[in-house]
Design an enzyme around this catalytic site. Structure first.
Site, PDB file in Angstrom:
ATOM      1  N   THR A  46       0.978  -1.152  -0.012  1.00 45.55           N
ATOM      2  CA  THR A  46       0.299   0.066  -0.124  1.00 45.55           C
ATOM      3  C   THR A  46       0.833   1.275   0.091  1.00 45.55           C
ATOM      4  OG1 THR A  46      -1.482   1.234   1.707  1.00 45.55           O
ATOM      5  CG2 THR A  46      -0.171  -0.514   2.505  1.00 45.55           C
ATOM      6  N   ASP A  47       0.280   2.563  -0.504  1.00 45.85           N
ATOM      7  CA  ASP A  47       0.929   3.548  -0.427  1.00 45.85           C
ATOM      8  C   ASP A  47       0.933   4.464   0.723  1.00 45.85           C
ATOM      9  OD1 ASP A  47      -1.706   4.295  -0.167  1.00 45.85           O
ATOM     10  OD2 ASP A  47      -1.933   5.999  -1.602  1.00 45.85           O
ATOM     11  N   GLU A  48       0.041   3.600   1.855  1.00 50.27           N
ATOM     12  CA  GLU A  48       0.090   3.902   3.291  1.00 50.27           C
ATOM     13  C   GLU A  48       1.606   3.942   3.958  1.00 50.27           C
ATOM     14  OE1 GLU A  48      -3.537   3.442   5.388  1.00 50.27           O
ATOM     15  OE2 GLU A  48      -4.757   3.037   3.553  1.00 50.27           O
ATOM     16  N   TYR A 106      -1.807  -0.557  10.813  1.00 49.53           N
ATOM     17  CA  TYR A 106      -1.979  -1.121   9.706  1.00 49.53           C
ATOM     18  C   TYR A 106      -0.841  -0.521   8.709  1.00 49.53           C
ATOM     19  CZ  TYR A 106      -3.320  -1.555   4.767  1.00 49.53           C
ATOM     20  OH  TYR A 106      -3.256  -1.808   3.218  1.00 49.53           O
ATOM     21  N   LYS A 111       2.323  -3.541   7.449  1.00 45.98           N
ATOM     22  CA  LYS A 111       2.399  -3.661   5.975  1.00 45.98           C
ATOM     23  C   LYS A 111       4.033  -2.998   5.751  1.00 45.98           C
ATOM     24  CE  LYS A 111       0.460  -4.712   2.674  1.00 45.98           C
ATOM     25  NZ  LYS A 111      -0.394  -5.966   2.481  1.00 45.98           N
TER      26      LYS A 111
END
Ligand code: NAD
Ligand code: TYD
Length: 366
Positions: free
Chosen positions: A132-134, A158, A162
């Protein structure tokens, strides 16, 4: 064949459907069927012997060893994860368990399998990790978009879990020479999106006359990508990506949350007018004239990232991939899909989901 993990979830099921429509290679789909996994997403593949489903956990070492031994996959596409930021705030442990430990176990099983391969089989093996970009953290309004070299700065349990999994995947390339690929994608939307996430939640709540909870001032920005575009990007990276590299995948669609919610309301006014459906505002008991009346600002999410934006030039330049949908075409398809698939929505709103929503509303009510 390829081994897909998490193929009964939102993106994984879209990927499996797309894969089976475009490729002859069979898929073995390993999914634990948590609250987010739903086999009805794959009902179009019933009787299709290109797809084999196995219910199981990516943390289960023995199961993974037997799966690799039996099926000898030539590639792994790893989607399985706990994926909802709000859930990671109230219960982070499952995120560490699946996203970190699970990814580690899967890497270990893949490494043992890859070590035993020879010649062409070894050459063609690859492990694609979907991220993810997060992991890059948050941007200011005028900051440049995330590139593949942006430093990691995760802000939620989260995104931290990741990020940890991305680092493990990276290390297996540098330490063991394993043929790994990583994609870091922006927010997806489209069919089979579980209605705890922003877009499907707004559609489902609006049609039920429930309030549309916008966190904080609603000015947080996300970069939205139609899920089928994400899946085509993953297929392209699997096919032609360079081992050890990461690829940012995005839709060039930065939007503030409040604008997303207003767009959904406008489309619902057009495609499912509240008067025709006799939608009643659950709070006031009065008929709803326009769905936007239901918008309610609620307490912000703790640690809420302000802005994500993906610079997707590398995947376009090196692999020739770019999204097919604009936000306007993708969101219209999405709203139409939810209107046509109310039975699916009912099916996923089981008891455990309702308990979670009740608890979440307790936490965030303004
Ligand atoms: P999802 O929550 O809809 O689906 C996750 C799937 O994984 C479910 O089917 C679930 O049953 C399965 N699963 C969970 N724990 C498991 C375990 N321990 N063993 C086996 N299966 C397990 O998630 P999603 O939105 O489809 O996301 C898929 C992947 O894409 C995730 O890795 C996520 O981090 C990444 N991602 C998602 C987005 C997004 O906008 N949704 C954006 C970028 C990246
Ligand atoms: P979400 O769909 O949970 O994805 P992510 O947190 O992974 O970006 O949320 C998207 C954005 O919408 C995020 O900024 C939080 C916000 N949001 C709301 O304002 N209200 C909601 O009810 C939800 C679920 C999200």
């Amino acid at each position: 064949m390829i081994l897909v993990t998490g193929g009964a979830g939102f993106i994984g099921s879209n990927f499996v459907l797309q894969w089976c429509a475009h490729n002859d290679e069979p898929v073995v789909n390993l999914d634990a069927l948590t609250y987010a996994g739903n086999l009805t997403n794959l009902s179009a593949l019933e009787g299709n012997d290109k797809h084999r489903f196995i219910k199981g956990n990516i943390c289960d070492e023995a199961l993974l060893a037997s799966l690799f031994a039996e099926h000898r996959p030539r590639a792994v596409v790893h989607f399985a994860a706990e994926s909802h930021v709000d859930r990671s705030i109230t219960g982070p442990e499952a995120f560490v368990e699946t996203n970190v430990v699970g990814t580690f176990r899967l890497l270990e099983a893949a490494r043992a399998h890859w070590n035993g391969l020879q010649g062409a089989e070894k050459e063609s093996f690859r492990f694609l990790h979907v991220s993810t970009d997060e992991v890059y953290g948050t941007l200011g309004l005028n900051d440049p978009a995330f590139t593949e070299t942006t430093s990691y700065a995760p802000n939620s349990p989260y995104s931290a879990s990741k990020a940890a999994s991305d680092h493990l995947v990276r290390s297996y390339f540098h330490t063991y020479g394993m043929p790994v690929l990583t994609t870091n994608c922006s927010n997806n939307y489209g069919p089979f999106h579980f209605p705890e996430k922003l877009i499907p939640l707004m559609i489902v709540n609006a049609l039920a006359g429930k309030s549309l909870p916008v966190y904080g001032d609603g000015q947080q920005i996300r970069d939205w990508l139609y899920v089928e575009d994400h899946c085509s990007g993953i297929r392209r990276v699997l096919e032609a990506g360079t081992f050890g590299e990461t690829y940012n995948v995005g839709g060039w669609n930065e939007k503030a949350n409040i604008d997303i919610v207003r767009t959904v309301c406008t489309l619902l006014d057009e495609m499912a007018p509240s008067a025709d459906r006799m939608v009643v505002n659950e709070q006031t008991g009065k008929p709803v004239e326009h769905y936007a009346e239901l918008i309610t600002y609620v307490t912000d999410r703790p640690g809420h990232d302000r802005r994500y934006a993906i610079d997707a030039r590398k995947i376009e330049r090196e692999l020739g991939w770019k999204p097919a949908e604009t936000f306007e075409t993708g969101i219209r398809k999405t709203v139409a899909w939810y209107l046509a698939n109310q039975e699916w929505v009912k099916g996923v709103m089981d008891g455990s989901y309702r308990d979670w929503m009740a608890q979440q509303y307790e936490n965030i009510r303004a």
